[in-house]
Design a protein around this motif. Sequence first.
Motif, short mmCIF file in Angstrom:
data_model
loop_
_atom_site.label_atom_id
_atom_site.label_comp_id
_atom_site.label_asym_id
_atom_site.label_seq_id
_atom_site.Cartn_x
_atom_site.Cartn_y
_atom_site.Cartn_z
N MET A 144 -43.04 -29.83 40.16
CA MET A 144 -42.09 -29.62 41.05
C MET A 144 -42.78 -29.71 42.52
O MET A 144 -41.74 -30.28 43.18
CB MET A 144 -41.54 -28.05 40.71
N ALA A 145 -43.79 -29.25 42.83
CA ALA A 145 -44.31 -29.34 44.05
C ALA A 145 -44.24 -30.68 44.52
O ALA A 145 -44.21 -31.08 45.68
CB ALA A 145 -45.72 -28.59 44.22
N ILE A 146 -44.89 -31.65 43.68
CA ILE A 146 -45.19 -33.17 44.00
C ILE A 146 -43.67 -33.74 44.18
O ILE A 146 -43.63 -34.33 45.17
CB ILE A 146 -45.58 -33.83 42.78
N LYS A 147 -42.73 -33.25 43.38
CA LYS A 147 -41.41 -33.86 43.56
C LYS A 147 -40.79 -33.37 44.90
O LYS A 147 -40.17 -34.03 45.73
CB LYS A 147 -40.41 -33.62 42.22
N PRO A 188 -37.96 -23.96 52.75
CA PRO A 188 -39.33 -24.41 52.75
C PRO A 188 -39.81 -24.44 51.15
O PRO A 188 -39.32 -23.67 50.33
CB PRO A 188 -39.97 -23.31 53.56
N VAL A 189 -40.68 -25.33 50.97
CA VAL A 189 -41.33 -25.45 49.68
C VAL A 189 -41.71 -24.43 49.11
O VAL A 189 -41.35 -23.99 47.92
CB VAL A 189 -42.59 -26.55 49.76
N PRO A 190 -42.59 -23.57 49.56
CA PRO A 190 -42.96 -22.07 49.01
C PRO A 190 -41.69 -21.46 48.41
O PRO A 190 -41.78 -20.78 47.28
CB PRO A 190 -43.77 -21.29 50.03
N GLY A 225 -42.43 -32.69 47.42
CA GLY A 225 -43.09 -33.21 48.47
C GLY A 225 -42.77 -34.52 48.93
O GLY A 225 -42.77 -34.81 49.83
N THR A 226 -42.42 -35.25 47.72
CA THR A 226 -41.95 -36.74 47.85
C THR A 226 -40.59 -36.79 48.23
O THR A 226 -39.88 -37.83 48.39
CB THR A 226 -42.09 -37.40 46.54
N GLY A 227 -39.84 -35.81 48.03
CA GLY A 227 -38.38 -35.64 48.40
C GLY A 227 -37.54 -36.24 47.40
O GLY A 227 -36.22 -36.38 47.43
N THR A 228 -38.00 -36.27 46.13
CA THR A 228 -37.35 -36.35 44.83
C THR A 228 -36.63 -35.31 44.20
O THR A 228 -35.87 -35.63 43.40
CB THR A 228 -38.25 -37.31 43.80
#
Length: 84
Positions: free
Chosen positions: A1-4, A15-17, A6-9
């Motif tokens: 999830m964090a990668i997705k 915020p991410v957290p 971060g990439t905007g997908t």
Amino acid sequence: MAIKLGTGTLARSEPVPDSLRHAVFDNGVVVPPVEPRHGEPLVTLPRYHTDPADRLRISPAVVDGISIVGTDTAFDPYPVQRLW
């Protein structure tokens, strides 16, 4: 999830957290720790999936008999239930 995230997908409105916390904990998902006992299957698991990070996700699921969350069909040959 964090990668997705971060990439905007994967869309997010905070915020991410916060997105991760809400997506995981607000839905009753338990994130188990990776322990030394989860290491043995990493040596013996068939190489249906060669990504080391994903194999590290598969191993605890096999050892603890829990489901794995993901869309990757490379998880399917392993003796775990894949959700999603």
